[in-house]
Design a protein around this motif. Structure first.
Motif, mmCIF file in Angstrom:
data_model
loop_
_atom_site.group_PDB
_atom_site.id
_atom_site.type_symbol
_atom_site.label_atom_id
_atom_site.label_comp_id
_atom_site.label_asym_id
_atom_site.label_seq_id
_atom_site.Cartn_x
_atom_site.Cartn_y
_atom_site.Cartn_z
ATOM 1 N N THR A 47 29.674 1.945 40.268
ATOM 2 C CA THR A 47 29.397 0.680 39.564
ATOM 3 C C THR A 47 28.279 -0.118 40.221
ATOM 4 O O THR A 47 28.079 -1.278 39.871
ATOM 5 C CB THR A 47 30.672 -0.177 39.508
ATOM 6 O OG1 THR A 47 31.127 -0.427 40.846
ATOM 7 C CG2 THR A 47 31.762 0.542 38.723
ATOM 8 N N ARG A 48 27.584 0.467 41.162
ATOM 9 C CA ARG A 48 26.508 -0.269 41.828
ATOM 10 C C ARG A 48 25.312 -0.444 40.900
ATOM 11 O O ARG A 48 25.006 0.427 40.089
ATOM 12 C CB ARG A 48 26.088 0.473 43.099
ATOM 13 C CG ARG A 48 27.139 0.432 44.203
ATOM 14 C CD ARG A 48 26.765 1.321 45.360
ATOM 15 N NE ARG A 48 26.837 2.721 44.973
ATOM 16 C CZ ARG A 48 26.641 3.735 45.829
ATOM 17 N NH1 ARG A 48 26.353 3.481 47.090
ATOM 18 N NH2 ARG A 48 26.726 4.977 45.421
ATOM 19 N N TRP A 49 24.629 -1.566 41.040
ATOM 20 C CA TRP A 49 23.445 -1.809 40.228
ATOM 21 C C TRP A 49 22.324 -0.845 40.580
ATOM 22 O O TRP A 49 21.598 -0.386 39.714
ATOM 23 C CB TRP A 49 22.975 -3.257 40.411
ATOM 24 C CG TRP A 49 23.850 -4.272 39.767
ATOM 25 C CD1 TRP A 49 25.056 -4.051 39.158
ATOM 26 C CD2 TRP A 49 23.583 -5.663 39.631
ATOM 27 N NE1 TRP A 49 25.563 -5.218 38.654
ATOM 28 C CE2 TRP A 49 24.690 -6.240 38.922
ATOM 29 C CE3 TRP A 49 22.541 -6.497 40.017
ATOM 30 C CZ2 TRP A 49 24.748 -7.587 38.622
ATOM 31 C CZ3 TRP A 49 22.603 -7.844 39.713
ATOM 32 C CH2 TRP A 49 23.698 -8.385 39.020
ATOM 33 N N PHE A 50 22.168 -0.591 41.850
ATOM 34 C CA PHE A 50 21.101 0.285 42.310
ATOM 35 C C PHE A 50 21.724 1.466 43.052
ATOM 36 O O PHE A 50 21.955 1.393 44.271
ATOM 37 C CB PHE A 50 20.124 -0.461 43.228
ATOM 38 C CG PHE A 50 19.465 -1.631 42.565
ATOM 39 C CD1 PHE A 50 18.401 -1.447 41.712
ATOM 40 C CD2 PHE A 50 19.938 -2.919 42.775
ATOM 41 C CE1 PHE A 50 17.795 -2.532 41.091
ATOM 42 C CE2 PHE A 50 19.348 -4.010 42.158
ATOM 43 C CZ PHE A 50 18.255 -3.824 41.315
ATOM 44 N N PRO A 51 22.049 2.552 42.367
ATOM 45 C CA PRO A 51 22.643 3.704 43.046
ATOM 46 C C PRO A 51 21.632 4.315 44.021
ATOM 47 O O PRO A 51 20.409 4.233 43.810
ATOM 48 C CB PRO A 51 22.964 4.674 41.898
ATOM 49 C CG PRO A 51 22.055 4.257 40.791
ATOM 50 C CD PRO A 51 21.880 2.780 40.926
#
Length: 421
Positions: free
Chosen positions: A361-365
């Protein structure tokens, strides 16, 4: 005056003396006060008031105040900060495209687990841990007592096979003579059969004797066939007394195998390199195929660096590269891109035979990185303290230009700074 003093009352004289002493004290105090610098006591004179302006006097126009210097410095600092931020923002995509850089790389090499081909107790360890060895140099020896006995046994079997071949060669004439005898007997039996047939046809020979003559002829023919087969067998087994003979070949193979095992009781270095993780001791039993020590081949040293996917847009095998090691601060080594990995583990898992979706769910994987193998052009230029696993930084230069030049300079500065750690 003297007369006046003489006529003065004693009480008045005492009062006059006290007055004189007081006067002397005041004079001394005044002398000390006068010694104080005048500048410290005088207050600054007040500024003169401006004269009142008359109707006939022109009014002077005052000059505009200079801009605040602190505001100028703030504006300059802000402009410099914006310029620096713009340069940094523009530098990253340019560097990734024209001069990909990766830190945290490491140097690798072919690591061989050296294992003996035969089993037995260790007789002698001939090298020390972390020693440099040459190709073919003995590393350790296994007790060869049983292997020497195997060689002696195989040699005896070969000698026996050679003797059998020799005796077989000598038996050929006897087999040929036996075949000749059976052929003569067959001829006689056939002649007897012919006479018996003639007499039997004329009624002069009983049937029993005719049958006996016929049986003798048949037996003689079978004896000839058996003698021929025996002669062929003897010739086949005793045709030659060299490696073409099957019995000799089998015995020779057994001897070669025993000698091979005996030679392999001494384990030698497969190439020029280094021995590491040596834990052998005399008397220790080692099994065939079980690793006994680690061998590192420095000729196969290579740097593996992980680059982000977007950094490999212009990178191809054969491109130039520059490598710096933490063990050699400030030194740059020319290299060449050897290969790029064709795939990495995607990390996707399965459950009950079905693929599971990602729960990130991270914005910037985090960016995925591809391993790139880089080979040093001149391995002899590497310092001795660059070992297997040493940390390195890799700069790939797909093509020459201003960006790669700046990247090389920044890499050199980074290397010098890393040497201060």
């Amino acid at each position: 005056m003297a007369q006046a003093q003489a006529t003065m009352d004693p009480k008045d004289a005492v009062d006059a003396g006290k007055a004189g002493i007081a006067a002397i004290g005041r004079a001394a105090n005044e002398t000390r006060v006068v010694g104080i610098p005048v500048e410290r006591l005088v207050a600054p004179a007040p500024a003169p008031l401006p004269a009142p302006a008359s109707a006939d006097t022109p009014i002077a126009i005052q000059p505009t105040a200079a801009p605040n210097r602190s505001r100028k410095k703030a504006r300059l600092f802000g402009a410099g900060l914006l310029l620096t931020l713009g340069v940094v923002v523009a530098w990253y995509p340019l560097a990734d495209h024209y001069a990909p850089f990766a830190s945290g790389a490491s140097i690798t090499a072919q690591v061989t687990q050296v294992a003996p081909r035969v089993a037995g107790p260790v007789k002698q360890v001939l090298i020390a841990d972390n020693a440099e060895v040459q190709a073919g140099q003995p590393l350790f020896e296994i007790d060869d007592a049983t292997f020497r006995m195997d060689v002696a046994q195989a040699q005896g079997q070969l000698d026996q096979a050679m003797n059998n071949v020799t005796s077989g060669v000598a038996a050929v004439p006897a087999a040929e003579a036996k075949l000749a005898q059976t052929e003569v007997a067959l001829t006689i039996a056939q002649q007897e059969l012919e006479r018996a047939t003639t007499l039997h046809d004329k009624g002069l020979l009983p049937l029993a004797k005719f049958n006996t003559a016929d049986a003798n002829a048949r037996t003689a023919a079978l004896n000839v066939e058996a003698a021929k087969a025996d002669l062929e067998r003897i010739k086949a087994s005793a045709s030659t007394a060299d490696a073409r003979n099957p019995n000799v070949r089998a015995a020779q193979a057994a001897l070669d195998k025993a000698e091979f095992a005996l030679r392999n009781t001494t384990v030698a270095a497969p190439a020029d390199g280094y021995v590491s993780n040596l834990s052998l001791a005399e008397g220790q039993f080692v099994a065939a195929g079980t690793p006994a020590l680690t061998f590192i081949n420095p000729a196969t040293q290579m740097v593996i660096a992980d680059f982000r996917e977007n950094q490999l847009v212009n990178v191809q095998p054969g491109d130039k590269a520059t490598v710096m090691f933490e063990a050699a601060p400030g030194r740059q080594f020319e290299a060449t891109v050897d290969s790029i990995a064709w795939g990495i583990n995607s990390g996707r898992t399965t459950a009950n035979g079905l693929a599971q979706s990602s729960n990130d769910t991270r914005w910037f994987p985090p960016a995925r990185k591809i391993p790139v193998r880089v080979s040093i052009d001149d391995m002899s230029a590497l310092p001795a303290n660059v070992r297997l696993g040493s940390e390195a930084s890799v700069l790939i230069v797909p093509e020459d230009g201003i960006v790669p030049t700046i990247a090389r300079g920044l890499m050199g500065i980074n290397g010098l700074l890393s040497g201060l750690n």
